[in-house]
Write a protein that holds these residues in place. Sequence first.
Motif, mmCIF file in Angstrom:
data_model
loop_
_atom_site.group_PDB
_atom_site.id
_atom_site.type_symbol
_atom_site.label_atom_id
_atom_site.label_comp_id
_atom_site.label_asym_id
_atom_site.label_seq_id
_atom_site.Cartn_x
_atom_site.Cartn_y
_atom_site.Cartn_z
ATOM 1 N N LEU A 5 0.825 -1.207 0.000
ATOM 2 C CA LEU A 5 0.000 0.000 0.000
ATOM 3 C C LEU A 5 0.864 1.263 0.000
ATOM 4 N N ASN A 6 2.142 1.114 0.358
ATOM 5 C CA ASN A 6 3.067 2.248 0.267
ATOM 6 C C ASN A 6 3.326 2.666 -1.172
ATOM 7 N N LEU A 64 -7.178 5.681 4.446
ATOM 8 C CA LEU A 64 -7.120 4.222 4.516
ATOM 9 C C LEU A 64 -7.964 3.748 5.682
ATOM 10 N N CYS A 107 3.763 -1.510 7.868
ATOM 11 C CA CYS A 107 3.322 -0.158 8.224
ATOM 12 C C CYS A 107 3.417 0.814 7.044
ATOM 13 N N LEU A 108 2.391 1.659 6.910
ATOM 14 C CA LEU A 108 2.463 2.766 5.947
ATOM 15 C C LEU A 108 3.533 3.753 6.402
ATOM 16 N N HIS A 120 6.304 7.748 1.856
ATOM 17 C CA HIS A 120 5.758 7.064 0.678
ATOM 18 C C HIS A 120 4.328 7.518 0.375
ATOM 19 N N VAL A 121 3.576 7.856 1.404
ATOM 20 C CA VAL A 121 2.177 8.285 1.221
ATOM 21 C C VAL A 121 2.007 9.656 1.882
ATOM 22 N N ILE A 129 -1.574 11.319 3.025
ATOM 23 C CA ILE A 129 -2.492 10.665 3.969
ATOM 24 C C ILE A 129 -3.020 11.667 4.983
ATOM 25 N N MET A 161 1.534 1.340 13.362
ATOM 26 C CA MET A 161 0.819 2.432 12.701
ATOM 27 C C MET A 161 0.565 3.583 13.668
ATOM 28 N N TRP A 190 2.221 7.300 12.946
ATOM 29 C CA TRP A 190 1.356 8.383 12.478
ATOM 30 C C TRP A 190 0.913 9.358 13.568
#
Length: 383
Positions: free
Chosen positions: A197-198, A206, A219-220, A224-225, A228, A244, A248
Amino acid sequence: MRRDQPPRPVDVGDVVAVYSDALGAWTASQITGLDAAAKCAAVLELDWSGPEPATVADLGDVQPLRLTHHSWGGKLSYCNRSWVLPRSFTVIGSLPLLVIEPSYSYASVWGRGEQLARQRHWDSGDREDWNAPNALTCTADELGAEHTPGVVRAGVKHLTVRGITRLDCTRLVASFPDLTRLSLSGNLGTLTSAAALNQLPRLQALTISELFGMDASDCLLPNHVPEIEDVSLYGISADYATAMRKTWRPHVRHGVQLDVRGARKPEWVAANAANPLRDWDGREHIPRTGYRKAVAQYKATRDAFLTEVTGGEDHGNIAEIGRAFGAAFNALDSRTRFIETVEREELFDALEFLADEAQTAAGRDLSAARAALIEGVDSSRDW
């Protein structure tokens, strides 16, 4: 960051603007109240869209959005939302409050012009349901049946997949590379290769619910994102939840709404595979002892029903088994009122679950026995 103030600075009267995919233009809202205790902002959507506004003067003589489509009856598009202002929203100034009364509706996600798009669709005279552009909602089975592996669906930006038993995120990302919003849900299903998902650089939101198989390495990652702004995880692997949350939480001040609940260890997943009341575990208004007793009663009812239907053709005791189930939950609910509409529906779903299990074990149709069980419950329940 002060706990009595929103993570991103906003104030009552502020007008915020955001680009709306639904409208293909910018739209705006006004913050009419802040509640530090509930961590909510009262958000009034405005009846305006246009080019990106630099200040409130660019909005002209703006009015609140009133909804007349379907059964709204002229109500304001007005709702209490999380007071974390998403990073894609910009404060463009302040106006005197357009409404004074409080809002009594609640939602976590901020609107991005969807209601205004629905209202304009309705005002055009088209009474067909409005569907968000570039959005796809389907079950996992439908996704597998309708999508050819290797074919890229670049036009899909919002994807919701329900009923997941097992899903490979590598294949998902390869098929839908332009996603901005992704929602995945199952029933103790499994996600594999969630780190893929990255590879969705435009991802803004998400949501993952009741899916496992992920660990800390999935982990996101913020670099990379980078867009978000909404991470919502419910009923997920404990190691993934911890990673996560740690990754975050520092980004909340930059406009990331973070909601992580129901982290489960592998032992819990294995032990609750056949427990249809597992979602009650940790639910805020259900006492811990009430949950344990509810599961024990469910198991006793399941065992009694299975014994009855596999012991012969005479099922005279099934109605009594149902009455005992109803009475037991009357007693549990009388101590601490926790059986509300959702829990009532979940109890009947649990009865259907045990009847399905028994029918599989018995190898024959148990419609009459199922009906007798429900009739017994209805004859005694107060919930």
